[in-house]
Design a protein around this motif. Structure first.
Motif, mmCIF file in Angstrom:
data_model
loop_
_atom_site.group_PDB
_atom_site.id
_atom_site.type_symbol
_atom_site.label_atom_id
_atom_site.label_comp_id
_atom_site.label_asym_id
_atom_site.label_seq_id
_atom_site.Cartn_x
_atom_site.Cartn_y
_atom_site.Cartn_z
ATOM 1 N N GLY A 1 3.509 1.793 -11.443
ATOM 2 C CA GLY A 1 2.259 1.074 -11.235
ATOM 3 C C GLY A 1 2.396 -0.415 -11.460
ATOM 4 O O GLY A 1 1.833 -1.220 -10.711
ATOM 5 N N PHE A 2 3.154 -0.799 -12.493
ATOM 6 C CA PHE A 2 3.385 -2.224 -12.717
ATOM 7 C C PHE A 2 4.107 -2.842 -11.517
ATOM 8 O O PHE A 2 3.779 -3.956 -11.086
ATOM 9 N N ARG A 3 5.086 -2.115 -10.986
ATOM 10 C CA ARG A 3 5.831 -2.633 -9.833
ATOM 11 C C ARG A 3 4.928 -2.759 -8.606
ATOM 12 O O ARG A 3 4.960 -3.777 -7.888
ATOM 13 N N ILE A 4 4.138 -1.736 -8.348
ATOM 14 C CA ILE A 4 3.277 -1.745 -7.164
ATOM 15 C C ILE A 4 2.261 -2.880 -7.251
ATOM 16 O O ILE A 4 2.075 -3.646 -6.297
ATOM 17 N N ALA A 5 1.594 -2.997 -8.388
ATOM 18 C CA ALA A 5 0.580 -4.041 -8.549
ATOM 19 C C ALA A 5 1.208 -5.427 -8.530
ATOM 20 O O ALA A 5 0.638 -6.375 -7.983
ATOM 21 N N GLY A 6 2.398 -5.568 -9.122
ATOM 22 C CA GLY A 6 3.057 -6.862 -9.151
ATOM 23 C C GLY A 6 3.462 -7.361 -7.787
ATOM 24 O O GLY A 6 3.555 -8.575 -7.556
ATOM 25 N N GLU A 7 3.703 -6.417 -6.864
ATOM 26 C CA GLU A 7 4.042 -6.793 -5.481
ATOM 27 C C GLU A 7 2.827 -6.760 -4.568
ATOM 28 O O GLU A 7 2.974 -6.950 -3.347
ATOM 29 N N ARG A 8 1.672 -6.515 -5.168
ATOM 30 C CA ARG A 8 0.414 -6.397 -4.419
ATOM 31 C C ARG A 8 0.551 -5.382 -3.285
ATOM 32 O O ARG A 8 0.019 -5.550 -2.189
ATOM 33 N N GLY A 9 1.292 -4.320 -3.591
ATOM 34 C CA GLY A 9 1.433 -3.219 -2.654
ATOM 35 C C GLY A 9 2.414 -3.441 -1.525
ATOM 36 O O GLY A 9 2.576 -2.555 -0.671
ATOM 37 N N GLN A 10 3.103 -4.555 -1.519
ATOM 38 C CA GLN A 10 4.001 -4.890 -0.413
ATOM 39 C C GLN A 10 5.451 -4.535 -0.764
ATOM 40 O O GLN A 10 5.941 -4.896 -1.841
ATOM 41 N N GLY A 11 6.122 -3.824 0.139
ATOM 42 C CA GLY A 11 7.534 -3.524 -0.029
ATOM 43 C C GLY A 11 7.825 -2.441 -1.050
ATOM 44 O O GLY A 11 8.979 -2.285 -1.461
ATOM 45 N N VAL A 12 6.828 -1.707 -1.463
ATOM 46 C CA VAL A 12 7.011 -0.642 -2.451
ATOM 47 C C VAL A 12 6.461 0.678 -1.912
ATOM 48 O O VAL A 12 5.935 1.501 -2.651
ATOM 49 N N ASP A 13 6.598 0.875 -0.607
ATOM 50 C CA ASP A 13 6.046 2.064 0.039
ATOM 51 C C ASP A 13 6.608 3.354 -0.543
ATOM 52 O O ASP A 13 5.887 4.353 -0.663
ATOM 53 N N GLU A 14 7.898 3.341 -0.891
ATOM 54 C CA GLU A 14 8.509 4.563 -1.428
ATOM 55 C C GLU A 14 7.849 4.969 -2.740
ATOM 56 O O GLU A 14 7.585 6.158 -2.971
ATOM 57 N N LEU A 15 7.580 3.994 -3.608
ATOM 58 C CA LEU A 15 6.907 4.312 -4.860
ATOM 59 C C LEU A 15 5.498 4.838 -4.611
ATOM 60 O O LEU A 15 5.063 5.814 -5.239
ATOM 61 N N ILE A 16 4.784 4.195 -3.725
ATOM 62 C CA ILE A 16 3.412 4.627 -3.426
ATOM 63 C C ILE A 16 3.420 6.059 -2.905
ATOM 64 O O ILE A 16 2.625 6.912 -3.338
ATOM 65 N N SER A 17 4.330 6.359 -1.981
ATOM 66 C CA SER A 17 4.394 7.689 -1.390
ATOM 67 C C SER A 17 4.790 8.741 -2.418
ATOM 68 O O SER A 17 4.169 9.806 -2.516
ATOM 69 N N PHE A 18 5.816 8.436 -3.203
ATOM 70 C CA PHE A 18 6.324 9.388 -4.183
ATOM 71 C C PHE A 18 5.244 9.766 -5.197
ATOM 72 O O PHE A 18 4.986 10.948 -5.440
ATOM 73 N N PHE A 19 4.620 8.772 -5.797
ATOM 74 C CA PHE A 19 3.669 9.065 -6.861
ATOM 75 C C PHE A 19 2.342 9.585 -6.313
ATOM 76 O O PHE A 19 1.658 10.349 -7.006
ATOM 77 N N SER A 20 1.985 9.231 -5.099
ATOM 78 C CA SER A 20 0.790 9.826 -4.484
ATOM 79 C C SER A 20 0.994 11.322 -4.274
ATOM 80 O O SER A 20 0.097 12.131 -4.545
ATOM 81 N N GLU A 21 2.182 11.694 -3.801
ATOM 82 C CA GLU A 21 2.471 13.113 -3.637
ATOM 83 C C GLU A 21 2.454 13.827 -4.980
ATOM 84 O O GLU A 21 1.931 14.947 -5.108
ATOM 85 N N GLY A 22 3.002 13.189 -6.012
ATOM 86 C CA GLY A 22 3.001 13.794 -7.330
ATOM 87 C C GLY A 22 1.606 14.004 -7.878
ATOM 88 O O GLY A 22 1.346 15.002 -8.566
ATOM 89 N N ILE A 23 0.705 13.079 -7.596
ATOM 90 C CA ILE A 23 -0.677 13.237 -8.045
ATOM 91 C C ILE A 23 -1.335 14.417 -7.338
ATOM 92 O O ILE A 23 -2.019 15.241 -7.971
ATOM 93 N N ARG A 24 -1.138 14.520 -6.042
ATOM 94 C CA ARG A 24 -1.722 15.646 -5.310
ATOM 95 C C ARG A 24 -1.214 16.972 -5.873
ATOM 96 O O ARG A 24 -1.988 17.925 -6.031
ATOM 97 N N THR A 25 0.067 17.029 -6.169
ATOM 98 C CA THR A 25 0.634 18.257 -6.730
ATOM 99 C C THR A 25 0.119 18.489 -8.150
ATOM 100 O O THR A 25 -0.231 19.609 -8.532
ATOM 101 N N GLY A 26 0.077 17.442 -8.943
ATOM 102 C CA GLY A 26 -0.282 17.575 -10.344
ATOM 103 C C GLY A 26 -1.646 18.174 -10.571
ATOM 104 O O GLY A 26 -1.850 18.909 -11.556
#
Length: 652
Positions: free
Chosen positions: A76-101
């Motif tokens: 989350g720190f990485r995603i917010a620090g980049e304002r969501g740019q260039g961190v698509d893999e993190l966004i996708s990975f953790f979004s999937e984990g939330i859906r599963t969780g």
């Protein structure tokens, strides 16, 4: 008599310290390395991350939830620090984990809050980062998943079983997120949690983690970090009201002390529980930059955080797999609490909070400012925990004389926690943490020991030493370049209860008072003159059946640092020896403790001289003290003088 030694240098040496400041790219690269190492151990649905290692005390399912939630912090720190740019893999990975969780039918779903208390801790990280990354994760989740997330958090509302410690922030953060997304929340819970936090406030911006004298790294990485991050949550504005200015002022004052507690090599103070979180100790410096505290510059804050994190990065952390292990430098499971699992160390993510600050934040352009110990020698009092701090530039060591912290209540005659109740701690030494250390205070202690057992092998548990928990702080003060700290306590032996909760506090059990012990620490640079007086023998106690035992600084052979420890009696009758323990410290395999034994002379002050310094330091044989019933007149190794009025510390 005296004992002094310097361990032989090991064959291998740690990598040299970096000669340049870390850039933001260095910080994000280090964060990405940690993320990649952890994410490789995700479950098929990515709802759990379970690094290899011994299962934690709460079981495999909790281990997996911890792994997801604590790495989500860093993501989350990485995603917010980049304002969501260039961190698509993190966004996708953790979004999937939330859906599963939150999918009740998923094999790797999250343990729910009503199923295990530890889920309440991890829920706060989930809620905090869901708010921080709202445009890129929460807003993109499907309606069913959002509904399930709200249901997952909802049991926090009205739950009064949260411990009355830093856990208050776990309930408060979760309810604040719920409020922001139209979920249930309780104004009464919020008011109660804020009032509880305020009850922990102590002098000079310090807070105690609960009602006990609990001063440790939690002051910074929990009790100061959450008020600032919480105030920035979407649902917090009206709830926070005008609190933020006061919270930032307290943080600002605390940071003025905190920068003095880092060694010249970047090592945090080895004191307090949960040290496996390692560089989470850098978190308050980053949150100070985020909050724009007025008294500590951005350059000083960034440099302090860098020193702490790079201390570990330059010494093999993470390991060759990119993983944080349960330990300090390498893996050492005994450092963890009983409940800790293989992903618990990822609370270290808080120490990388700086990657939340975007590339255009002024912190990255600020000129670095050295730590206090890098600028020169110092002595400083910290009132709330009862510490006098000394730092020496020549060896970079920071030491505290501790006369007010024991992780106990003032009237609780319990066992001494090695992590809290020792008389001194430093950035270069670790308290002994083997099983014997919890039963018998040895290093950095002044204790009464039955004469019949004195001098026997302490590792065999044949010495019954008294404990000092429930001490009373008498003084923390400075006089020129010397400092004085003092405390008094009912020295008591302890027969521990068979069943113990090993969460950092000392052992519970049946206590028997032997006498009153009063100790005064007079510290100056690398030296200390320690004064002790026994009074008020308990009924039936004969002073001839007991010895007064002094334990000095523990020295462990380390790859990255070599130190000298010395302990010398300054009053008649002392005999010196060395106690060696194996596998008792996260710093190395063998630890030696200098020890003095002396006869008990009730009502009379006794004195010893302690030194902790770099390997090239020659312990002084000239430092001495002249004692009367009223005064201690100290002559230091360089000829300087200090005088202590002992009538201030005479309670009987």
């Amino acid at each position: 008599m005296s004992t002094a030694f310097t361990p032989e240098a090991p064959a291998a040496a740690a990598p040299p310290a970096s000669q340049r400041a870390w850039t933001r790219d260095d910080w994000t690269g280090y964060a990405d390395r940690l993320l990649a190492g952890a994410m490789a151990w995700a479950s098929p649905g990515k709802g759990r991350i379970t690094p290899p290692g011994a299962e934690g005390g709460y079981g495999h399912d909790i281990d997996g939830l911890e792994g997801f939630a604590r790495t989500f912090l860093l993501a989350g720190f990485r995603i917010a620090g980049e304002r969501g740019q260039g961190v698509d893999e993190l966004i996708s990975f953790f979004s999937e984990g939330i859906r599963t969780g939150v999918d009740p039918d998923a094999a790797d779903r999250w343990v729910r809050l009503e199923e295990h208390p530890q889920a309440k801790v991890e829920a706060a990280s989930l809620a905090l980062i869901l708010d921080l990354t709202r445009p890129w994760i929460w807003d993109a989740l499907d309606e069913l998943t959002q509904h399930r997330v709200i249901g997952y958090f909802a049991p926090a509302v009205g739950d009064d079983t949260y411990p009355r410690t830093n856990w208050l922030w776990f309930r408060l953060v979760v309810q604040t997120f719920l409020r922001s997304v139209g979920g249930p929340w309780s104004p009464d819970d919020v008011a109660a949690d804020l009032a509880l936090h305020d009850s922990f406030v102590r002098a000079d911006g310090w807070l105690s983690d609960g009602e006990e004298r609990s001063y440790d790294h939690y002051v910074g990485w929990a009790l100061h970090i959450y008020p600032v991050l919480w105030s920035r949550m979407r649902g917090a504005g009206e709830l926070a009201g005008d609190r933020l200015a006061g919270d930032v002022a307290a943080l600002d004052r605390f940071l003025q002390d905190a920068v003095h507690l880092i060694g010249g090599d970047g090592s945090p103070l080895l004191q307090g529980r949960s040290l496996i979180y390692r560089f989470a100790a850098a978190a308050p410096f980053w949150v100070g930059a985020l909050a724009e505290v007025p008294s500590v510059s951005l350059g000083a804050l960034r440099h302090a955080a860098e020193k702490v994190v790079s201390h570990f990065a330059e010494r093999g952390v993470p390991d060759e797999r990119g993983l944080l292990t349960m330990g300090w430098l390498g893996e050492w499971r005994q450092l963890a609490q009983a409940y800790s699992g293989p992903a618990s160390p990822y609370w270290a993510s808080k120490g990388l909070l700086g990657v939340l600050l975007p590339a255009d934040h002024p912190v990255w352009a600020a000129e670095a400012e050295p730590l206090p110990v890098e600028r020169g020698d110092f002595v400083r009092t910290i009132t709330a925990p009862g510490w006098v701090v000394t730092g020496t530039k020549s060896d970079g060591i920071v030491r505290i004389a501790n006369h007010g912290t024991d992780h106990a209540k003032p009237d609780a005659l319990v066992g001494d926690s090695p992590l809290y109740a020792r008389i001194a701690y430093s950035s270069a030494t670790s308290p002994l943490l083997d099983d014997a250390a919890w039963h018998e205070p040895l290093e950095q202690s002044v204790a009464l020991v039955e004469s019949a057992t004195t001098g026997k092998d302490a590792t065999a548990g044949t010495e019954t030493a008294t404990h000092r928990a429930a001490m009373e702080l008498l003084a923390t003060t400075t006089d020129g370049d010397a400092g004085v700290a003092a405390s008094t306590w009912l020295a008591h032996t302890l027969v521990p209860n068979a069943k113990q909760q090993r969460h950092g506090s000392g052992l519970d059990g049946e206590a028997t008072v032997v006498a009153r012990l009063t100790v005064v620490s007079v510290v100056r640079g690398a030296e200390e003159v320690r004064l002790a007086r026994v009074t008020d023998l308990a009924e039936g106690v004969d002073e001839n059946d007991w010895m007064l035992r002094w334990g000095g600084w523990p020295v462990t052979s380390r790859q990255d640092a070599q130190i000298t420890s010395a302990l010398r009696g300054l009053t008649d009758g002392t005999t010196a020896r060395t106690v060696t323990r194996t596998d008792a410290s996260p710093l190395g395999a063998s630890t030696a403790v200098p020890v003095l034994d002396a006869p008990v002379e009730t009502g009379t002050w006794a004195a010893a001289h302690l030194t902790l310094a770099g390997a090239d330091h020659t312990p002084s044989l000239t430092t001495g003290v002249e004692l009367t019933h009223e005064l201690a007149a100290i002559t230091w190794s360089d000829g300087a003088h200090s005088t202590v009025d002992l009538t201030n510390y005479r309670l009987s």
